[in-house]
Design a protein around this motif. Structure first.
Motif, PDB file in Angstrom:
ATOM      1  N   TYR A  80       3.255  -3.187 -34.411  1.00 51.32           N
ATOM      2  CA  TYR A  80       3.036  -2.297 -33.279  1.00 51.32           C
ATOM      3  C   TYR A  80       3.694  -2.842 -32.016  1.00 51.32           C
ATOM      4  O   TYR A  80       3.734  -4.047 -31.784  1.00 51.32           O
ATOM      5  N   THR A  81       4.187  -1.918 -31.219  1.00 54.18           N
ATOM      6  CA  THR A  81       4.762  -2.253 -29.926  1.00 54.18           C
ATOM      7  C   THR A  81       3.936  -1.565 -28.856  1.00 54.18           C
ATOM      8  O   THR A  81       3.714  -0.354 -28.909  1.00 54.18           O
ATOM      9  N   LEU A  82       3.476  -2.331 -27.896  1.00 58.52           N
ATOM     10  CA  LEU A  82       2.689  -1.778 -26.804  1.00 58.52           C
ATOM     11  C   LEU A  82       3.576  -0.913 -25.921  1.00 58.52           C
ATOM     12  O   LEU A  82       4.677  -1.311 -25.547  1.00 58.52           O
ATOM     13  N   PHE A  83       3.097   0.290 -25.640  1.00 50.38           N
ATOM     14  CA  PHE A  83       3.845   1.161 -24.730  1.00 50.38           C
ATOM     15  C   PHE A  83       3.583   0.668 -23.317  1.00 50.38           C
ATOM     16  O   PHE A  83       2.613   1.035 -22.667  1.00 50.38           O
ATOM     17  N   TYR A  84       4.459  -0.213 -22.843  1.00 53.24           N
ATOM     18  CA  TYR A  84       4.243  -0.852 -21.552  1.00 53.24           C
ATOM     19  C   TYR A  84       5.581  -1.357 -21.037  1.00 53.24           C
ATOM     20  O   TYR A  84       6.341  -1.994 -21.774  1.00 53.24           O
ATOM     21  N   ASP A 126      -4.132  -6.803 -21.441  1.00 54.14           N
ATOM     22  CA  ASP A 126      -3.695  -8.185 -21.312  1.00 54.14           C
ATOM     23  C   ASP A 126      -4.355  -9.117 -22.322  1.00 54.14           C
ATOM     24  O   ASP A 126      -3.895 -10.237 -22.526  1.00 54.14           O
ATOM     25  N   THR A 127      -5.422  -8.704 -22.960  1.00 52.13           N
ATOM     26  CA  THR A 127      -6.076  -9.560 -23.941  1.00 52.13           C
ATOM     27  C   THR A 127      -5.916  -9.063 -25.368  1.00 52.13           C
ATOM     28  O   THR A 127      -6.089  -9.825 -26.306  1.00 52.13           O
ATOM     29  N   HIS A 128      -5.593  -7.802 -25.555  1.00 52.71           N
ATOM     30  CA  HIS A 128      -5.616  -7.214 -26.892  1.00 52.71           C
ATOM     31  C   HIS A 128      -4.231  -6.994 -27.499  1.00 52.71           C
ATOM     32  O   HIS A 128      -4.123  -6.850 -28.712  1.00 52.71           O
ATOM     33  N   PHE A 129      -3.222  -6.955 -26.673  1.00 53.64           N
ATOM     34  CA  PHE A 129      -1.906  -6.605 -27.190  1.00 53.64           C
ATOM     35  C   PHE A 129      -0.853  -7.543 -26.638  1.00 53.64           C
ATOM     36  O   PHE A 129      -0.707  -7.700 -25.435  1.00 53.64           O
ATOM     37  N   ARG A 130      -0.124  -8.164 -27.532  1.00 48.61           N
ATOM     38  CA  ARG A 130       0.934  -9.095 -27.154  1.00 48.61           C
ATOM     39  C   ARG A 130       2.216  -8.298 -26.926  1.00 48.61           C
ATOM     40  O   ARG A 130       2.579  -7.450 -27.733  1.00 48.61           O
ATOM     41  N   PHE A 131       2.896  -8.584 -25.825  1.00 46.20           N
ATOM     42  CA  PHE A 131       4.121  -7.849 -25.527  1.00 46.20           C
ATOM     43  C   PHE A 131       5.228  -8.839 -25.204  1.00 46.20           C
ATOM     44  O   PHE A 131       5.109  -9.667 -24.299  1.00 46.20           O
ATOM     45  N   LEU A 132       6.323  -8.770 -25.978  1.00 49.60           N
ATOM     46  CA  LEU A 132       7.462  -9.661 -25.781  1.00 49.60           C
ATOM     47  C   LEU A 132       8.555  -8.967 -24.996  1.00 49.60           C
ATOM     48  O   LEU A 132       8.714  -7.747 -25.067  1.00 49.60           O
ATOM     49  N   ASP A 133       9.306  -9.750 -24.264  1.00 52.15           N
ATOM     50  CA  ASP A 133      10.420  -9.213 -23.503  1.00 52.15           C
ATOM     51  C   ASP A 133      11.447  -8.618 -24.467  1.00 52.15           C
ATOM     52  O   ASP A 133      11.964  -9.321 -25.338  1.00 52.15           O
ATOM     53  N   ALA A 170      14.375  -8.036 -24.110  1.00 48.77           N
ATOM     54  CA  ALA A 170      15.690  -8.632 -23.962  1.00 48.77           C
ATOM     55  C   ALA A 170      15.928  -9.761 -24.947  1.00 48.77           C
ATOM     56  O   ALA A 170      17.032  -9.916 -25.481  1.00 48.77           O
ATOM     57  N   ASP A 171      14.884 -10.566 -25.195  1.00 58.10           N
ATOM     58  CA  ASP A 171      15.084 -11.683 -26.120  1.00 58.10           C
ATOM     59  C   ASP A 171      14.069 -11.714 -27.262  1.00 58.10           C
ATOM     60  O   ASP A 171      14.221 -12.476 -28.214  1.00 58.10           O
ATOM     61  N   GLY A 172      13.032 -10.872 -27.193  1.00 60.23           N
ATOM     62  CA  GLY A 172      12.030 -10.825 -28.246  1.00 60.23           C
ATOM     63  C   GLY A 172      11.210 -12.086 -28.371  1.00 60.23           C
ATOM     64  O   GLY A 172      10.462 -12.243 -29.327  1.00 60.23           O
ATOM     65  N   VAL A 173      11.329 -12.983 -27.408  1.00 59.46           N
ATOM     66  CA  VAL A 173      10.615 -14.260 -27.468  1.00 59.46           C
ATOM     67  C   VAL A 173       9.719 -14.455 -26.247  1.00 59.46           C
ATOM     68  O   VAL A 173       8.555 -14.833 -26.364  1.00 59.46           O
ATOM     69  N   THR A 174      10.268 -14.203 -25.075  1.00 57.95           N
ATOM     70  CA  THR A 174       9.507 -14.408 -23.839  1.00 57.95           C
ATOM     71  C   THR A 174       8.276 -13.513 -23.826  1.00 57.95           C
ATOM     72  O   THR A 174       8.371 -12.299 -24.002  1.00 57.95           O
ATOM     73  N   VAL A 175       7.124 -14.137 -23.621  1.00 57.39           N
ATOM     74  CA  VAL A 175       5.863 -13.400 -23.636  1.00 57.39           C
ATOM     75  C   VAL A 175       5.589 -12.845 -22.245  1.00 57.39           C
ATOM     76  O   VAL A 175       5.371 -13.588 -21.293  1.00 57.39           O
ATOM     77  N   LEU A 176       5.643 -11.524 -22.121  1.00 56.79           N
ATOM     78  CA  LEU A 176       5.340 -10.883 -20.856  1.00 56.79           C
ATOM     79  C   LEU A 176       3.848 -10.624 -20.733  1.00 56.79           C
ATOM     80  O   LEU A 176       3.287 -10.691 -19.644  1.00 56.79           O
TER      81      LEU A 176
END
Length: 725
Positions: free
Chosen positions: A293-297, A327-334, A336-342
Motif C-alpha cells: 500500500y501507498t499512502l495517499f499523501y 504519522d503512526t500507522h502508515f510509512r511513507f517513503l520519498d 524520489a529515492d524510495g528510501v528516505t522516510v518522510l
C-alpha cells in the motif's frame, strides 16, 4: 447515491410510523391466550415469552425483516460451537439460552449444526424482550437493543480457556472510551459521531472522501442522539459481522479466462477508516501473494491532502487535515529515492481482517496516552515483528498450531489458555503487535489508557518437554523463540530407526530461548559422556542485563525495535582483538570483556570474537559432514543456507547447491543426522550472545564424532588461550 439515500430515509420513516402505531396500544394485540405457556414470563415485565420460532414464523415472510431473520439463523448467537448445547450447565445457558427456546428453532437450521444434546441459542426475545403482547400489532419492550442490552451478557464474560478470551470487560471498557461520548446530531458530524447517522450513511463510503456526499449530508436534518455503540459497528442480527463490507480487487485471470479477485481492504479496516480517515493505493505483489500500500499523501503539497470537513483546525490533537492516524500507522517513503522516510510508521496490511485489532482493543478504543506512544509505534514498525511482507507472515500454513508464533492475535489466545491445536488457522498469519504481549482488555480504571498490563506467562514448556522460567515477561518471548524441535527429537528418531535412513529434522527457527538454556532444555543434540552448559545467567553482568526484556527492550526506555543497545555493552567490551578502552562496532565483534584472555576454540591460532569462533568451528563441522557423507554414507551432501530443506544431494560434489541440484538429502544415518541438526541449529542468529559456549560445544562434539567415529578430542580447536593485543 443521493436519491438512494433519500429513498432510504423515507422507508425508514414509514417503518418507524408503522412500528410506532404497533406500540401505541398494548391491548391491541391478537390472540395471546396460548403465548409462552412453555417458556414462562419475563420477571421484569410479566409479559409471556413466545419463543424465537414464533417470531420467525411471521418475520421471515416480511420484506423488511426477512434478511434479518436469515442473518440471525446463520449468526453466532445460533450457530457457534458444539461445546455449548441444551445440556450445558445453567451458568452457561444463562447467557447462551436464557429462556430455553433454542430447541424450538432446531428445525430452522442445518441439522449438521444442531448438537446431539440439543441446540442452545440466544433468541429474539433475549435482546428485544418478551413478545407475548406483540403478535404483529403490539409492542416489544426493546425495538432497537442498545449496548445495555448487549451488556447483560457481555458485561463480564468468564475467561474460560478456549472460550471468549477477548470478552472480558467489553462494556466497561466501552463506557470509558471516546465512542461512548455524547453523539453529535447535526450534519455532517453525525456521519461519524452518531450511531444512527453512521448506520444510515456509511454504506458505500470509506471516509468522507466524496465532496458530494458531504453536501448531501449537510442537507439532512438532525438524527437521533445515540452514541457510537455495539450496533453501530456490528450487524445485530448477523452477530460478529461488521457493517462495512470488505473490498476485493482483481489480481489477474485464471487459465479459463475467469477474473481472480483478492481482498485488498478488509471489513475491519474499511469500518474503522470510514471515520478514522486514511486513503491508500494498493499494488498486488504476486511473488508474496499480498498487497502493498501507498499512502495517499504529498508532503510537498499539503493542501492536496485535505480531507473534507473534520474537526477544529485549531485542535492540537489533530492536524489541519484531520489525518489523525497517518504519522503512526502508515510509512511513507520519498518517491524520489524510495528510501528516505518522510513519514515514519507501520505500513498496515489493510487486507488483514484484524488490521486494527492487531494493536487496539477496539471496544476500549485504546488511544495510547503515554508521551512516547508515537515513538513506540515508529520503533515497532522497524522491527521484524511488524513486517507483514516478511516470510513469517506471507508463508502458507496448514496447521493452526503454527499461528501460536505467526499470528499476534492467536498468540494472545494461546497465552490466555487456548491449546495450540485449537488456534484458528483461518485468519492466517498476522504481525506480532501490541495485543500479543499487552492485555488491552485490562482497562478498568478511569483515566487515560497506557500501554501496560503485560500478559502473564509463569513458565514455558520447551519442545523437549523441559519446563523453565526466566522470572519476568521474558517468558512471553520464550514461548515463540524456543524452536519446534530439540536434541531430544533427534535422539528419539535415532532410537526409533537405528542406523536410518532419516529425514533431516529442522529446529525451526530463531530459538534464542532454547540456546540460552542449553542442556537444561536439550537445545542441541548432545553426545553421551559429554558435559554441556545449561542456562546462561550472564554472570558478572548488571542485574538489569540478564533477561530478554532487559536487553531487548533496553530497560528504562521500552525500545520496541527489540534491538539491544550496543553502547551498554561497550562499558566492558570492545572489538575482539583490540585494546581496552576502545570501541565496540557490532555484536558480531564482541568477545570476552576487558581483563579476560581471549580463547581460541576453532584452532586457527587466534582469539576472536564469540561469533568468529562459532563461524570457525562451524566451518570445521561442515567439512566433516561433507567428508562423512561422501566416504561413509556414499552420497555427497551440500548445504544451502536460507533454502529449505537446506541439505541437498551434491551431484557434482563441489560443496555448492547448484541450480539443478534440487533433490532433498534423505540418506542421513544416525551420526550424520545428529551433526546436521547441530550445524543447522547453530546458524540461528545471535547464538554467540545467548550461549556461545553451548553452541561451540555441540559443534565441536559433532565434528569430533564424525572425523573418526569416536569422541576423543581428535579435531583441532581444543580451547587454548590466545593473546589479546
Amino acid at each position: 447515491m443521493r436519491q438512494k439515500r433519500l429513498i432510504t430515509l423515507v422507508l425508514a420513516a414509514a417503518l418507524a410510523m408503522m412500528l410506532g402505531g404497533c406500540g401505541s396500544n398494548r391491548d391491541s394485540g391478537g390472540d395471546q391466550t396460548t403465548a409462552g405457556t412453555a417458556l414462562g414470563t419475563d420477571p421484569a415485565t410479566g409479559i409471556a415469552f413466545v419463543g424465537s420460532a414464533t417470531c420467525i414464523n411471521c418475520h421471515e415472510g416480511l420484506s423488511f425483516s426477512a434478511e434479518a431473520v436469515q442473518g440471525f439463523l446463520e449468526s453466532r448467537h445460533v450457530i457457534h460451537s458444539t461445546n455449548i448445547n441444551a445440556a450445558s450447565p445453567a451458568s452457561c445457558l444463562a447467557c447462551h439460552d436464557p429462556i430455553g427456546d433454542g430447541r424450538g428453532i432446531e428445525g430452522l437450521i442445518d441439522p449438521a449444526n444442531v448438537p446431539a444434546q440439543g441446540l442452545a441459542a440466544v433468541g429474539c426475545e433475549n435482546c428485544h424482550g418478551p413478545g407475548g403482547e406483540h403478535f404483529g400489532v403490539g409492542p416489544v419492550p426493546t425495538f432497537s437493543p442498545d449496548f445495555e442490552v448487549c451488556g447483560k451478557c457481555h458485561m463480564a464474560l468468564p475467561n474460560v480457556p478456549g472460550f471468549h478470551p477477548a470478552g472480558l470487560n467489553i462494556i466497561e471498557n466501552y463506557r470509558q472510551s471516546a465512542h461512548a461520548d455524547a453523539a453529535r446530531t447535526s450534519a455532517p458530524c453525525f456521519r461519524c459521531h452518531s450511531d444512527i447517522g453512521f448506520r444510515q450513511f456509511v454504506d458505500g463510503t470509506r471516509g468522507l472522501d466524496d465532496e458530494n456526499l458531504e453536501v448531501a449530508l449537510a442537507a439532512e436534518g438532525p438524527v437521533g442522539d445515540a452514541p457510537i455503540q455495539c450496533r453501530t459497528c456490528h450487524d445485530q442480527h448477523r452477530t460478529g459481522t461488521l457493517r462495512v463490507a470488505e473490498e476485493q480487487v482483481r489480481i489477474g485471470t485464471d487459465a479459463d479466462g475467469n477474473r481472480i479477485y483478492q481482498t485488498a481492504f478488509s471489513s475491519q479496516f474499511n469500518l474503522c477508516t470510514a471515520c478514522h480517515q486514511a486513503f491508500l493505493d494498493e499494488t498486488f505483489n504476486a511473488a508474496l501473494g499480498v498487497f502493498e500500500y501507498t499512502l495517499f499523501y504529498d508532503p510537498a503539497n499539503p493542501e492536496a491532502n485535505d480531507v473534507p470537513h473534520h474537526g477544529d483546525v485549531n485542535d492540537p490533537r489533530i492536524d489541519s487535515r484531520g489525518r489523525t492516524i497517518v504519522d503512526t500507522h502508515f510509512r511513507f517513503l520519498d518517491p524520489a529515492d524510495g528510501v528516505t522516510v518522510l513519514i515514519p510508521g507501520y505500513n498496515i496490511n489493510a487486507a488483514d481482517d484484524q488490521a486494527c485489532l492487531n494493536c487496539h482493543e477496539v471496544h476500549a478504543t485504546t488511544i495510547f496516552a503515554q508521551a512516547n506512544a508515537a515513538e513506540i509505534a515508529t520503533q515497532w514498525a522497524a522491527s521484524g515483528h511488524a513486517d507483514y511482507l516478511g516470510e513469517p507472515f506471507t508463508h502458507e500454513f496448514s496447521d493452526g498450531a503454527c499461528m501460536k508464533c505467526h499470528s499476534g492475535t492467536e498468540y494472545a489466545r494461546f497465552v490466555q489458555g487456548v491449546a495450540e491445536e485449537d488456534l484458528a488457522l483461518a485468519g492466517g498469519p498476522r504481525v506480532i503487535a501490541c495485543v500479543a504481549c499487552h492485555d488491552l482488555m485490562a482497562k478498568n480504571a478511569a483515566g487515560e489508557f497506557e500501554l501496560g498490563a503485560t500478559r502473564t506467562v509463569n513458565q514455558v514448556t520447551f519442545p523437549s518437554g523441559a519446563v523453565r522460567t526466566l522470572g519476568d515477561a521474558s517468558n512471553l518471548c520464550a514461548e515463540c523463540h524456543q524452536g519446534r524441535e530439540s536434541g531430544l527429537t533427534v535422539a528419539n528418531a535415532i532410537a526409533t530407526t537405528p542406523g536410518g535412513p532419516h529425514r533431516f529434522l529442522n529446529r525451526h527457527y530463531f530459538a534464542a530461548a532454547a540456546i540460552r538454556f542449553g542442556t537444561d532444555v536439550d537445545a542441541g543434540f548432545e553426545y553421551a559422556g559429554r558435559t554441556y552448559l545449561g542456562e546462561n545467567t550472564y554472570p558478572g553482568h548488571p542485574a538489569s542485563l540478564t533477561t530478554c526484556i532487559e536487553c531487548h527492550l533496553q530497560e528504562g526506555t521500552a525500545n520496541h525495535t527489540f534491538a539491544p543497545d550496543l553502547a551498554r555493552c561497550q562499558n566492558c567490551h570492545v572489538d575482539s582483538g583490540t585494546a581496552f578502552p576502545g570501541v565496540l562496532t557490532s555484536f558480531e565483534n564482541l568477545g570476552l570483556p576487558f581483563g579476560a584472555v581471549d580463547v581460541d576454540y576453532d584452532g586457527d591460532g587466534l582469539g576472536e570474537s564469540f561469533q568468529a569462533e562459532i563461524d570457525g568451528m562451524e566451518a570445521l563441522l561442515l567439512a566433516a559432514i561433507r567428508n562423512y557423507a561422501e566416504t561413509v554414507v556414499g552420497t555427497p551432501i551440500a548445504y544451502a543456507p536460507g533454502s529449505y530443506p537446506y541439505w541437498f544431494v551434491d551431484d557434482n560434489n563441489n560443496g555448492i547447491v547448484d541450480a539443478d541440484e534440487t533433490t532433498r538429502y534423505s540418506a542421513f544415518d544416525d551420526k550424520l543426522l545428529a551433526a546436521a541438526y547441530n550445524f543447522h541449529s547453530n546458524q540461528d542468529p545471535c547464538g554467540d550472545m545467548h550461549n556461545y559456549r553451548y553452541v561451540l560445544q555441540t559443534a565441536y562434539d559433532s565434528t569430533d564424532d564424525l572425523d573418526d567415529g569416536i569422541l576423543n578430542n581428535s579435531v583441532a580447536g581444543a580451547a587454548v588461550a590466545a593473546t589479546r593485543p
